[in-house]
Design a protein around this motif. Structure first.
Motif, PDB file in Angstrom:
ATOM      1  N   GLU A 189      -9.614  -7.146  -0.518  1.00 56.59           N
ATOM      2  CA  GLU A 189      -9.471  -6.066   0.463  1.00 56.59           C
ATOM      3  C   GLU A 189      -8.123  -5.366   0.372  1.00 56.59           C
ATOM      4  O   GLU A 189      -7.934  -4.311   0.988  1.00 56.59           O
ATOM      5  CB  GLU A 189      -9.643  -6.633   1.880  1.00 56.59           C
ATOM      6  N   LEU A 190      -7.186  -5.934  -0.362  1.00 53.57           N
ATOM      7  CA  LEU A 190      -5.834  -5.377  -0.452  1.00 53.57           C
ATOM      8  C   LEU A 190      -5.561  -4.878  -1.869  1.00 53.57           C
ATOM      9  O   LEU A 190      -4.605  -5.279  -2.535  1.00 53.57           O
ATOM     10  CB  LEU A 190      -4.807  -6.431  -0.029  1.00 53.57           C
TER      11      LEU A 190
ATOM     12  N   THR B 165       0.824  -1.204   0.000  1.00 48.01           N
ATOM     13  CA  THR B 165       0.000   0.000   0.000  1.00 48.01           C
ATOM     14  C   THR B 165       0.859   1.255   0.000  1.00 48.01           C
ATOM     15  O   THR B 165       0.585   2.217  -0.721  1.00 48.01           O
ATOM     16  CB  THR B 165      -0.931   0.012   1.229  1.00 48.01           C
ATOM     17  N   LEU B 166       1.919   1.244   0.809  1.00 49.96           N
ATOM     18  CA  LEU B 166       2.794   2.420   0.878  1.00 49.96           C
ATOM     19  C   LEU B 166       3.435   2.708  -0.471  1.00 49.96           C
ATOM     20  O   LEU B 166       3.431   3.860  -0.943  1.00 49.96           O
ATOM     21  CB  LEU B 166       3.865   2.195   1.947  1.00 49.96           C
TER      22      LEU B 166
ATOM     23  N   VAL C 299      -9.878  -0.139  -2.299  1.00 52.45           N
ATOM     24  CA  VAL C 299     -10.174   0.143  -0.900  1.00 52.45           C
ATOM     25  C   VAL C 299      -9.640   1.519  -0.510  1.00 52.45           C
ATOM     26  O   VAL C 299     -10.372   2.358   0.016  1.00 52.45           O
ATOM     27  CB  VAL C 299      -9.584  -0.950   0.006  1.00 52.45           C
ATOM     28  N   TRP C 300      -8.363   1.773  -0.756  1.00 51.74           N
ATOM     29  CA  TRP C 300      -7.827   3.071  -0.329  1.00 51.74           C
ATOM     30  C   TRP C 300      -8.232   4.214  -1.249  1.00 51.74           C
ATOM     31  O   TRP C 300      -8.224   5.369  -0.828  1.00 51.74           O
ATOM     32  CB  TRP C 300      -6.315   3.017  -0.124  1.00 51.74           C
TER      33      TRP C 300
ATOM     34  N   THR D 266     -14.858  -0.570  -6.818  1.00 49.38           N
ATOM     35  CA  THR D 266     -14.781  -1.447  -7.986  1.00 49.38           C
ATOM     36  C   THR D 266     -13.602  -2.397  -7.827  1.00 49.38           C
ATOM     37  O   THR D 266     -12.779  -2.252  -6.922  1.00 49.38           O
ATOM     38  CB  THR D 266     -14.602  -0.626  -9.273  1.00 49.38           C
ATOM     39  N   ARG D 267     -13.533  -3.364  -8.727  1.00 45.31           N
ATOM     40  CA  ARG D 267     -12.403  -4.307  -8.692  1.00 45.31           C
ATOM     41  C   ARG D 267     -11.109  -3.538  -8.878  1.00 45.31           C
ATOM     42  O   ARG D 267     -10.950  -2.793  -9.841  1.00 45.31           O
ATOM     43  CB  ARG D 267     -12.577  -5.349  -9.785  1.00 45.31           C
ATOM     44  N   GLY D 268     -10.162  -3.703  -7.961  1.00 39.44           N
ATOM     45  CA  GLY D 268      -8.989  -2.852  -7.962  1.00 39.44           C
ATOM     46  C   GLY D 268      -7.715  -3.533  -8.409  1.00 39.44           C
ATOM     47  O   GLY D 268      -7.687  -4.710  -8.778  1.00 39.44           O
TER      48      GLY D 268
END
Length: 584
Positions: free
Chosen positions: A286-287, A250-251, A291-292, A297-299
Motif C-alpha cells: 500500500e506504500l 511519498t512526498l 497507489v498514488w 501494478t506492483r510499485g
C-alpha cells in the motif's frame, strides 16, 4: 521460545504467529563497484557485494526477542527474511552501485541523467537523534548535525566511497509528523460529527469514509501487524493516515519525480528509525507508487530501505568513519530543494521541538488532539489520569462548567493493548433463548460495552518510541566501552538509560523563522499552524496532480493465510523468533 523465560517475563509480547502475510521479497543484486581510472584516491570498501544465493538456498533469517517488541511476537519466516534484507550493508551496496545523479549548486539542473544513476535522499526520526545524543553526550540538535555530516558531509560516507556518492538531502521527519498531527486531528473531528461510523476500504487509492470511533493510532507498524493478523475487528477503527515515515517517502518520491521528470525508481530513499518494524512498514504494497499513480501494478517503494539508530553507527563503522569526531555543526552549503515552497516546508528556519513530557516520545498524537479540541472551546481544560500502569493514560477535555466534552486515552505495550482490543471486541448474541450476549463486553441488547473514547494513541513499545528495538542499548560498546558480553545491566540501569534518551528527546528549542508568517501564527496550536500545514499540503497535491486522499492516506487488510500450517512449520517459525542474536 526459550524455556527459561516465564510468562511474567513475556507479558508485553504476543505469541508467535505462524501465517506468513506475503512471500519473501528479494532486492536486486548490486553489481560490484569498479573505480574509474580518474579516481586515483578511491578507497576499496570491504562489504558484501556478492549476489545473494538462490532464494531456495537462503538460510533461515535470525531475529532476536530483544530486537523488537513487536517482531518478537508476531514475526513470520517470510517477514524475518524481509527485515534482514534491509540493513546498513544494503545502503552501502546501493551507494556503490554506480555514479549517482547530482544537482547543480543552485539546484536547478540535474547532472549524470543519462548514466542510469539515482538520486539519494534520507529522512531521520527525532527518536533516533535522541538515541545518538544520549550515546555521545550531545544535544538532540547536535546529534542531527552529526547525522547530516555522516550522510552528506565531506567527512562522511562519500569521503571513503567508490563513486563519492552521498545523500543529496537529509530531512527531519518532524516535518511530516506535524502534517500527520494536523490531518489526524481533522480525522478525529470529522468522526465526532459523522452521522454513522461506516468505513470503506481504500479503493484505487481513494480514502472514501472516516474510520469508526474510537479512532486508533496507525503510525506504529508493530501494532498494525498485530491488528491485521489477530484482531480484524479492530481494522475499522484504525486511522487511515500514513505514518510520518510513509508520508515523507511519498512526498519526496512524488515531488522529485514530477519536478525532475524521472521515474520514482531513480530516487532512493533511506529512513533512519528507532524500530525494526519500520522495515516491515516500508515493504507494504500500500506504500508504493502504484497507489498514488493509480497503476494497480506492483510499485516502487516510497521508502526503499529503513535502518535503525544502531545500524546507523554500523554504517559509519563500515566506512571507517569515526562518528564521534564528525562536526556538530550544519553543513555550510545546502543545495536548495527543487521547489521553493516545499524547500521552506522541508527545511524550515523554525526548528520544531518534540514537545514536552506530556506529549510523550511517540509523536504527540494524543497531546496535540487534546490541545486542539480544548482550543475550540473557550474555558475548556484538560484532565489526565494514570491508568493501571505508567503506559496507560486516560484523558478528557471538560468545559468551564465541568461537562465532559471529549475523552481519549494512551495505551503503550502489548499487555495494555490486549486489554484495549478485548474491550473493543463486539459482542455476539447468545443462541440460547434468554441467554446473555457472548463476549468480553456484555450489555443488554448485545451492544458493545467498550471504552467511550473518541481517540486512542496506541504504540507497541512500553515507554513509547524512544524505547524502540532498534535504539542504542545501555550495554552497547558505544556506551560502555567494552564488549556487550561483559556487561549485564539490570532493570534500574535500563530505566536510567531510557530516561537519559527521553531527556535528549525533549532537549530541543522551538525557534520560529520566516517560513511561517505572522498571518499564519494566529491559529497556532502547540507550536503548529494548521493553516500553514493545510496550505502546503494543498500546494503539494496541486503541483503533483495527485489528490491528497491518495498521497496522505492508506488502507489495512485482514491477513488470512494457510501458509505455515503444515506440520513442522510452526516449530520452525518459533525457532526463528526465539533466536538470540539478530540477523542484522
Amino acid at each position: 521460545m526459550s524455556a527459561i523465560l516465564s510468562a511474567d517475563d513475556l507479558n508485553d509480547f504476543i505469541s508467535p504467529g505462524v501465517a506468513c502475510i506475503k512471500p519473501v521479497e528479494t532486492l536486486p543484486a548490486a553489481e560490484p563497484a569498479v573505480p574509474t581510472d580518474n579516481q586515483e584516491d578511491a578507497y576499496e570498501v570491504s562489504f558484501n557485494t556478492e549476489p545473494p544465493p538462490p532464494q531456495a538456498d537462503l538460510p533461515p533469517a535470525q531475529i532476536s526477542l530483544t530486537d523488537c517488541l513487536a517482531c518478537s511476537g508476531c514475526v513470520t519466516s517470510a517477514e524475518a527474511v524481509l527485515v534482514s534484507l534491509q540493513s546498513h550493508a544494503e545502503v552501502l551496496s546501493e551507494l556503490d552501485s554506480g555514479p549517482g545523479l547530482r544537482l547543480s549548486a543552485d539546484g536547478t539542473r540535474v547532472e549524470n541523467l543519462d548514466t542510469g544513476g539515482k538520486l539519494y535522499v534520507a529522512s531521520v526520526s527525532p527518536q533516533s537523534r535522541a538515541s545518538i545524543a544520549a550515546a555521545y553526550g550531545v544535544t538532540e540538535k547536535e546529534a542531527g548535525y552529526m547525522i547530516d555530516q555522516l550522510l552528506s558531509g565531506p567527512r562522511g560516507l562519500k569521503s571513503r566511497a567508490v563513486y563519492r556518492n552521498g545523500f543529496q538531502w537529509v530531512v527531519d521527519t518532524n516535518i511530516t509528523r506535524e502534517a500527520c498531527l494536523v490531518l489526524g486531528t481533522e480525522e478525529v473531528m470529522a468522526s465526532l460529527t459523522a452521522a454513522s461510523g461506516n468505513v470503506d476500504d481504500l479503493e484505487n487509492g481513494d480514502a472514501k469514509k472516516q474510520p469508526t470511533k474510537p479512532i486508533l493510532t496507525s503510525s506504529c507498524p508493530g501494532w498494525i501487524c498485530y491488528a491485521e493478523k489477530t484482531h480484524p475487528h479492530i481494522l475499522p477503527h484504525l486511522s487511515r493516515l500514513k505514518s510520518p515515515q510513509a508520508l515523507m517517502g511519498t512526498l519526496l518520491k512524488t515531488a522529485l519525480s514530477r519536478k525532475l521528470g524521472i521515474s520514482p525508481d531513480r530516487i532512493w530513499h533511506v529512513a533512519i528509525m528507532p524500530c525494526f518494524d519500520k522495515k516491515l512498514e516500508a515493504s507494504r504494497e500500500e506504500l508504493t507508487d502504484a497507489v498514488w499513480e493509480g497503476t494497480g501494478t506492483r510499485g516502487v517503494r516510497d521508502v526503499d530501505c529503513v535502518i535503525t539508530s544502531k545500524e546507523l553507527l554500523m554504517l559509519a563503522d563500515s566506512r571507517r568513519v569515526d562518528f564521534a569526531k564528525l562536526p556538530r555543526t550544519p553543513i555550510p552549503r545546502r543545495i536548495p530543494f527543487l521547489d521553493p515552497k516545499l524547500d521552506s516546508f522541508l527545511f524550515p528556519t523554525r526548528r520544531a521541538t518534540n514537545g514536552n513530557s506530556a506529549a510523550g516520545t511517540s509523536g504527540g498524537n494524543l497531546h496535540y488532539i487534546l490541545q486542539y479540541f480544548a482550543s475550540q472551546h473557550e474555558g475548556a481544560s484538560i484532565q489526565t489520569t494514570r491508568g493501571r500502569n505508567a503506559d496507560v493514560l486516560d484523558c478528557s477535555v471538560t468545559s468551564a462548567d465541568g461537562e465532559t466534552l471529549f475523552k481519549a486515552a494512551r495505551y503503550y505495550g502489548f499487555r495494555n493493548i490486549q486489554n484495549l482490543v478485548r474491550r473493543l471486541k463486539p459482542v455476539r448474541p447468545s443462541r440460547m433463548p434468554g441467554g446473555k450476549p457472548i463476549g468480553s463486553a456484555r450489555k443488554g441488547g448485545a451492544k458493545a460495552n467498550g471504552p467511550d473514547y473518541a481517540y486512542v494513541e496506541v504504540m507497541a513499545c512500553p515507554g513509547g518510541c524512544t524505547n524502540g528495538g532498534g535504539q542504542i542499548k545501555v550495554d552497547d560498546p558505544v556506551i560502555t566501552g567494552v564488549e556487550t558480553s561483559e556487561v549485564n545491566p539490570g532493570p534500574p540501569e535500563q530505566k536510567q538509560w531510557l530516561a537519559k534518551v527521553d531527556e535528549a528527546y525533549f532537549s530541543g528549542e522551538d525557534v520560529f523563522g520566516e517560513d511561517i508568517t505572522m498571518e499564519d501564527r494566529h491559529d497556532m496550536v502547540d507550536g503548529i499552524s494548521p493553516s500553514y500545514i493545510k496550505d502546503t499540503l494543498a500546494y503539494w497535491a496541486a503541483t503533483t496532480g495527485i489528490g491528497l486522499d491518495r498521497l496522505a492516506y492508506t488502507s489495512y487488510r485482514e491477513v488470512i493465510s494457510d501458509v505455515g500450517k503444515n506440520v513442522g512449520d510452526a516449530e520452525r517459525v518459533i525457532e526463528i523468533a526465539g533466536k538470540i542474536g539478530g540477523g542484522w
